[in-house]
Structures are given as structure tokens and as C-alpha cells.
Write a protein that holds these residues in place. Structure first.
Motif, short mmCIF file in Angstrom:
data_model
loop_
_atom_site.label_atom_id
_atom_site.label_comp_id
_atom_site.label_asym_id
_atom_site.label_seq_id
_atom_site.Cartn_x
_atom_site.Cartn_y
_atom_site.Cartn_z
N PHE A 20 -2.79 -3.33 8.41
CA PHE A 20 -1.53 -2.70 8.01
C PHE A 20 -1.12 -3.17 6.62
O PHE A 20 -0.73 -2.35 5.76
CB PHE A 20 -0.44 -3.02 9.04
N MET A 35 -3.23 -1.52 3.99
CA MET A 35 -2.85 -0.11 3.76
C MET A 35 -1.53 -0.01 2.99
O MET A 35 -1.34 0.87 2.16
CB MET A 35 -2.74 0.63 5.09
N LEU A 36 -0.62 -0.96 3.29
CA LEU A 36 0.67 -0.98 2.60
C LEU A 36 0.47 -1.28 1.11
O LEU A 36 1.13 -0.66 0.26
CB LEU A 36 1.56 -2.06 3.25
N ALA A 58 -0.75 1.81 -0.53
CA ALA A 58 0.37 2.75 -0.73
C ALA A 58 1.21 2.32 -1.93
O ALA A 58 1.65 3.16 -2.73
CB ALA A 58 1.22 2.83 0.53
N SER A 85 -0.45 3.29 -5.08
CA SER A 85 -0.33 4.73 -5.27
C SER A 85 1.04 5.07 -5.89
O SER A 85 1.13 5.85 -6.84
CB SER A 85 -0.50 5.41 -3.91
N PRO A 105 -3.12 8.29 -7.59
CA PRO A 105 -2.56 8.38 -6.23
C PRO A 105 -3.47 9.13 -5.24
O PRO A 105 -3.59 8.73 -4.09
CB PRO A 105 -1.24 9.12 -6.42
N LEU A 106 -4.13 10.20 -5.73
CA LEU A 106 -5.02 10.94 -4.83
C LEU A 106 -6.28 10.12 -4.51
O LEU A 106 -6.77 10.15 -3.38
CB LEU A 106 -5.40 12.29 -5.44
N ALA A 116 -5.32 7.69 -1.95
CA ALA A 116 -5.21 8.37 -0.65
C ALA A 116 -6.59 8.51 -0.01
O ALA A 116 -6.74 8.29 1.21
CB ALA A 116 -4.56 9.74 -0.82
N VAL A 117 -7.60 8.85 -0.81
CA VAL A 117 -8.96 8.97 -0.28
C VAL A 117 -9.45 7.62 0.24
O VAL A 117 -10.04 7.52 1.33
CB VAL A 117 -9.92 9.52 -1.38
N THR A 123 -7.56 5.08 1.28
CA THR A 123 -6.79 4.73 2.49
C THR A 123 -7.31 5.51 3.70
O THR A 123 -7.46 4.95 4.79
CB THR A 123 -5.29 5.02 2.27
N ALA A 124 -7.58 6.81 3.50
CA ALA A 124 -8.10 7.63 4.60
C ALA A 124 -9.47 7.10 5.05
O ALA A 124 -9.75 7.03 6.26
CB ALA A 124 -8.21 9.08 4.16
N VAL A 163 -8.89 4.02 7.17
CA VAL A 163 -8.46 4.38 8.53
C VAL A 163 -9.66 4.88 9.34
O VAL A 163 -9.84 4.50 10.51
CB VAL A 163 -7.34 5.46 8.49
N ALA A 167 -11.99 1.56 9.87
CA ALA A 167 -11.40 0.45 10.62
C ALA A 167 -10.79 0.89 11.95
O ALA A 167 -10.90 0.17 12.96
CB ALA A 167 -10.35 -0.25 9.77
N LEU A 190 1.88 4.20 8.83
CA LEU A 190 0.75 3.27 8.69
C LEU A 190 0.86 2.16 9.74
O LEU A 190 -0.15 1.75 10.33
CB LEU A 190 0.74 2.66 7.28
N ALA A 223 -1.74 1.18 12.89
CA ALA A 223 -2.24 -0.17 13.18
C ALA A 223 -1.96 -0.55 14.65
O ALA A 223 -2.82 -1.13 15.32
CB ALA A 223 -1.59 -1.19 12.24
N VAL A 235 -3.90 10.27 8.91
CA VAL A 235 -4.70 10.62 7.72
C VAL A 235 -4.09 11.86 7.02
O VAL A 235 -4.03 11.91 5.79
CB VAL A 235 -6.18 10.87 8.11
N ILE A 239 -1.32 10.65 5.00
CA ILE A 239 -1.80 9.87 3.84
C ILE A 239 -2.04 10.79 2.64
O ILE A 239 -1.83 10.40 1.50
CB ILE A 239 -3.08 9.08 4.24
N PHE A 240 -2.44 12.04 2.90
CA PHE A 240 -2.62 13.01 1.81
C PHE A 240 -1.33 13.76 1.50
O PHE A 240 -1.07 14.11 0.35
CB PHE A 240 -3.75 13.99 2.13
#
Lengths: 106, 208
Positions: free
Chosen positions: A17, A20-21, A24, A27, A43-44, A47-48, A50-51, A54, A57, B72, B76, B194, B197-198
Motif C-alpha cells: 500500500f 502504491m501511495l 500516486a 504521479s 502520470p500515465l 499509472a501503467v 502501478t497497474a 497490482v 503483487a 489503493l 491491499a 486498476v 488507477i487509470f
């Protein structure tokens, strides 16, 4: 034993978490501080990333079996075709020349 | 205890594999579904960049950031639920599910506040008092409402499934230790994450 396992897994989730924070936050900072194309691309790009994080993980895509991988792969391919064909047309289509509309209106 | 193995399967491993393949087929259809919306957004953004930029300045960045953090965190807690579920830890599994439920509900509540503000400011395409007079601004908000609305609908469906799963795990109504139920719910929830996220950079950040 159960308590130790719970804490270990909770620590793993909290770590993910926080990661990911931070992504963000990167971004948001990029969008507000950078100018021009970088303010959109960074930022995009984040995002890729971070995705992807996810997916690896949390969705455990590296452990998925072959059948599921085929379905996921087909979705990504179709999406690529959807965007590829649309932007191939959108970015290369010749614009209507000046005066064309007037001629067709005769 | 409920029976984990169901017809036509004779092997729990194969049943788990089929359960996971089933949700991936569904998720693939969701990727194409949301992909079409993202594509429409991208095409009009390319054609009308000024309008999109002017419209984006009207979205509430603070609430967008809060919702990103909530989602997010919920991702988790959902992953934690799947992990402890695999270990067969019932109490931790229920705790993880309830935490996900609370965070997801908070997301929808914040979204509700944001929608209220948007409506109050007449940020509705076609509204006579729409505040941004730049071509493309109304198109941006058409996509804003459609994309966040459909995302919210997916969230609400996910919350319903998680609420039922809390009940089912707590009462041992399903064989959650042996089957892929928790992983399937987790995969759905993470895909919804996800999508956000976009959505977050596209609706709140890029070109602001």
C-alpha cells in the motif's frame, strides 16, 4: 503461529500500500510540477507501473495457469487492436481540404 | 462443513483452475468494455485538448486523491484477505473483508459528495448553466460521468459480493479454504482498482 502469520501478511499488505501511495504521489507531483508533454506522459507512465504492480503483487498473474493466461493475453491483444486501428485512422486521416465543403454545397 | 468439490470435477485443483479461468474470461470482457470508454475519451481528447484541459480544472483534485488512497488501501486489504484465506485463518479473513468493505463504502461516499458538488456547479453536459464555455468541455464531462458512474456501479456490485462473502466465511457457508472463492473476489476487486488507477490521472491530473 496464526498470529505471527497474520502480522507477517499484514506487513506485506501495508508495504504494498505504501509503495502504491508513493507512486500516486509521484504521479500527482509530476502532473502539477512538470510542463508540456512530460506532465501528461509521466502520470500515465506511473499509472501503467502501478497497474503492473497490482497485477503482479495482488492479482498474482505470474502464478496463473495457461488457460487463464490465454484469456488475459487475448484481452490485452484486443485492447491493443482497438487502440491501434482507431489511432492509425485518427492520426493519419487526410483532413478535408479548404474549400471542399463549399464545393460540395453547390 | 460444506462440500468443496462440485460436479463435474473430481479434483479440487482442476476445479480451482476452472474457477479462476471463469473469472479471467469475465475480466477480459471488462477490459474490452472499459477499453472502449478509454478509447472514446482519448480520441476526443486528441481532437479537443483545450476543452478537456478547461473542464478538468473543474474536477475536485482533493477528493480524487482521497478516493485514490481509499481504493489503493482497499486493494491491499483485499490482497491480505486472499493471503490469510489461503492460510485458513478465518478471523483474519473476515477482518480483511470487513476492512475492504469499509474502504470501498468510504470511496462511494466520497464519490457521492463529489457528484453532489458537480451537480451544484452545473457540471452536467447540456445544462444551460454549464460553466465552461470551451468546445470539448461538455464532452469531457460526458466521459467523466459515464466512466466514474460505471466504475461506481462495479464498486457497488463488488461491495455486495464482499458483504455476502463476509457472511459466508463467518458462518462457514462455503468451502472458502479449499475453493478459489476469495481469489476470484480479489481478482474482480483488483481489476476495479486498476480501472481507477487509470481514471484518476485521466480525469484529475493530465493537462490540469
Amino acid at each position: 503461529m496464526a498470529r505471527r502469520t497474520t502480522f507477517r501478511l499484514a506487513g506485506r499488505a501495508v508495504g504494498a500500500f505504501v509503495a502504491m501511495l508513493l507512486l500516486a504521489a509521484c504521479s500527482i507531483a509530476a502532473a502539477l510540477l512538470l510542463d508540456g508533454l512530460a506532465a501528461s506522459v509521466v502520470p500515465l507512465g506511473v499509472a501503467v507501473i502501478t497497474a503492473g504492480f497490482v497485477a503482479i503483487a495482488f492479482m498474482e498473474v505470474r502464478k496463473m495457469d495457461a488457460v487463464s493466461a490465454i484469456f488475459a493475453g487475448v484481452a490485452v491483444c484486443f485492447l491493443a487492436v482497438l487502440f491501434g486501428l482507431t489511432f492509425t485512422d485518427e492520426l493519419t486521416r487526410a483532413h478535408i481540404p479548404a474549400g471542399f465543403e463549399a464545393r460540395t454545397g453547390d | 462443513m460444506p462440500e468443496a468439490l462440485h460436479e463435474p470435477f473430481h479434483d479440487i485443483g482442476k476445479q480451482r483452475s476452472a474457477e479462476e479461468a471463469g473469472i479471467w474470461i469475465f475480466l477480459a470482457s471488462e477490459v474490452i468494455f472499459f477499453g472502449g470508454l478509454f478509447l472514446g475519451y482519448a480520441v476526443y481528447r486528441l481532437r479537443l485538448p483545450e476543452g478537456y484541459g478547461a473542464a478538468m480544472a473543474e474536477t475536485n483534485l482533493t477528493l480524487g486523491i482521497v478516493n485514490t488512497a481509499l481504493l489503493l488501501a482497499s486493494s491491499a486489504t483485499m490482497a491480505f484477505t486472499v493471503w490469510v484465506g489461503r492460510e485458513g485463518l478465518q478471523r483474519a479473513t473476515v477482518t480483511g473483508l470487513i476492512a475492504t468493505l469499509a474502504l470501498g463504502t468510504a470511496f462511494l461516499a466520497v464519490k457521492g459528495v463529489e457528484y453532489y458538488e458537480d451537480i451544484r456547479h452545473h457540471l452536467i453536459p447540456g445544462h444551460p448553466d454549464f460553466p465552461v464555455d470551451v468546445p470539448g468541455a461538455e464532452m469531457f464531462f460526458s466521459f467523466y460521468w459515464a466512466m466514474t458512474g460505471l466504475h461506481g456501479l462495479h464498486m457497488a456490485i463488488g461491495l455486495g459480493i464482499i458483504a455476502w462473502t463476509v457472511h459466508a466465511v463467518r458462518s462457514d457457508r462455503i468451502a472458502w479454504r479449499e475453493t478459489a472463492h476469495l481469489h476470484v473476489v480479489g481478482l474482480y476487486w483488483n481489476l476495479v482498482d486498476v480501472v481507477w488507477i487509470f481514471l484518476f490521472p485521466l480525469l484529475y491530473l493530465v493537462g490540469r
